[in-house]
Design an enzyme around this catalytic site. Structure first.
Site, mmCIF file in Angstrom:
data_model
loop_
_atom_site.group_PDB
_atom_site.id
_atom_site.type_symbol
_atom_site.label_atom_id
_atom_site.label_comp_id
_atom_site.label_asym_id
_atom_site.label_seq_id
_atom_site.Cartn_x
_atom_site.Cartn_y
_atom_site.Cartn_z
ATOM 1 N N ASP A 21 0.838 -1.202 0.000
ATOM 2 C CA ASP A 21 0.000 0.000 0.000
ATOM 3 C C ASP A 21 0.871 1.249 0.000
ATOM 4 O OD1 ASP A 21 -2.299 1.482 0.016
ATOM 5 O OD2 ASP A 21 -2.730 1.208 2.150
ATOM 6 N N ASN A 69 -10.582 -2.778 -6.258
ATOM 7 C CA ASN A 69 -9.745 -1.912 -7.086
ATOM 8 C C ASN A 69 -10.317 -1.689 -8.496
ATOM 9 O OD1 ASN A 69 -6.544 -3.014 -5.694
ATOM 10 N ND2 ASN A 69 -7.812 -1.279 -5.143
HETATM 11 C C1 FPP Z 1 -1.802 0.067 -3.358
HETATM 12 O O1 FPP Z 1 -1.369 1.405 -3.357
HETATM 13 C C2 FPP Z 1 -1.271 -0.684 -4.488
HETATM 14 C C3 FPP Z 1 -2.006 -1.289 -5.458
HETATM 15 C C4 FPP Z 1 -3.471 -1.224 -5.492
HETATM 16 C C5 FPP Z 1 -1.396 -1.998 -6.592
HETATM 17 C C6 FPP Z 1 -0.140 -2.763 -6.310
HETATM 18 C C7 FPP Z 1 0.604 -2.900 -7.562
HETATM 19 C C8 FPP Z 1 1.946 -2.869 -7.699
HETATM 20 C C9 FPP Z 1 2.873 -2.808 -6.587
HETATM 21 C C10 FPP Z 1 2.560 -2.871 -9.041
HETATM 22 C C11 FPP Z 1 2.485 -4.105 -9.830
HETATM 23 C C12 FPP Z 1 2.512 -5.373 -9.065
HETATM 24 C C13 FPP Z 1 2.858 -6.542 -9.587
HETATM 25 C C14 FPP Z 1 2.731 -7.760 -8.761
HETATM 26 C C15 FPP Z 1 3.368 -6.664 -10.952
HETATM 27 P P1 FPP Z 1 -2.460 2.546 -3.506
HETATM 28 O O2 FPP Z 1 -2.622 2.827 -4.945
HETATM 29 O O3 FPP Z 1 -3.709 2.146 -2.807
HETATM 30 O O4 FPP Z 1 -1.763 3.725 -2.762
HETATM 31 P P2 FPP Z 1 -2.450 4.905 -1.904
HETATM 32 O O5 FPP Z 1 -3.141 4.247 -0.756
HETATM 33 O O6 FPP Z 1 -1.281 5.734 -1.473
HETATM 34 O O7 FPP Z 1 -3.379 5.631 -2.815
#
Ligand code: FPP
Length: 252
Positions: A21, A69
């Site tokens: 996250d 998501n």
């Molecule tokens: C959460 O951060 C992250 C995600 C919803 C996506 C995770 C994806 C990756 C790390 C990249 C690709 C992964 C793979 C396995 C290839 P957020 O967007 O919720 O962050 P925030 O809470 O700060 O808005």
């Protein structure tokens, strides 16, 4: 002593799960679009997989995309799917070189066909690797998974393959997407949020929870070592008393 040297490799968690996250906030801090955070999150995926495999962890599960998501802006969802596709294709050879098996849990049928195709190909091409299993939770939510398990169970009962009296925890475990995997002993969440967000609700019944303020794109091997060191200082009682646990330890 370095953090890595503080780890007792004889007492490693077999399974570590991570709620990645903070990509969006990291991007904002860098004055960039959220997608920039996801792109940089891939480095953290690589680092944590490498560190876990080097230490001898058997299972690493990453919450990469939740059922919820899908409700994000279309541009972000598309970028995430594109990034996932690229990363899977780019990393197959590294996974094979490092003897890591790729696995996925979640509603994989809801992924774009091209993602599903390349994901299945990568899973197939790494299926004989046995050093560590890297599981990506994709279009995953624990409640969805439990509903699927209940449907499968109802079907078995209707077909006479199982009776209500035969239903126990082991039977339900086998019907979850994680069937055959041990439960995670350690669950990490980055970015300073203290939530589980519909992730592995059944499987984390006895997991140790570790929260760090580090935003996912900044997560490095040292952060994983810190979580494991912290985990190794916990007393896992599974409902027993501290005295009972220590008697068992003394007998070993
Ligand atoms: C959460 O951060 C992250 C995600 C919803 C996506 C995770 C994806 C990756 C790390 C990249 C690709 C992964 C793979 C396995 C290839 P957020 O967007 O919720 O962050 P925030 O809470 O700060 O808005």
């Amino acid at each position: 002593m370095s953090l890595k040297d503080q780890i007792n490799t004889g007492q490693l968690p077999k399974h570590i799960a991570i709620i990645m996250d903070g990509n969006g906030r990291w991007a904002k801090q860098h004055g960039q679009h959220r997608v920039f955070g996801h792109k940089n999150g891939v480095t953290a995926v690589r680092e944590s997989a490498e560190a876990a495999a080097e230490l001898g962890v058997s299972y690493l599960t990453l919450y990469a995309f939740s059922t919820e998501n899908w409700n994000r802006p279309k541009i972000e969802v598309n970028a995430l799917m594109q990034l996932l596709l690229q990363t899977i294709n780019n990393e197959i050879s590294t996974l094979n070189k490092n003897n890591i098996r790729l696995n996925a849990i979640g509603d994989l049928d809801s992924l774009p066909a091209i993602n599903r195709k390349h994901l299945m190909k990568a899973i197939e091409e790494t299926k004989h690797n046995d050093r560590m299993t890297l599981t990506l939770a994709l279009s995953y939510s624990s409640r969805w998974e439990i509903v699927q398990a209940v449907k499968k169970l109802a079907d078995k009962i209707v077909k006479g393959e199982c009776t209500p009296e035969m239903v126990d925890a082991q039977c339900i475990e086998g019907l979850l997407n994680t069937g055959g995997m041990p439960d995670p002993e350690l669950l990490i969440r980055t970015s300073g949020e203290f939530r589980i967000s519909n992730f592995m609700l059944w499987q984390i019944a006895y997991s140790e929870l570790y929260f760090t303020n580090t935003l996912w794109p900044d997560f490095r091997k040292e952060d994983l070592y810190a979580a494991i060191v912290d985990y190794q200082h916990r007393e896992r009682r599974f409902g027993k008393t501290s005295e009972q646990i220590n008697i068992v330890k003394d007998q070993k």
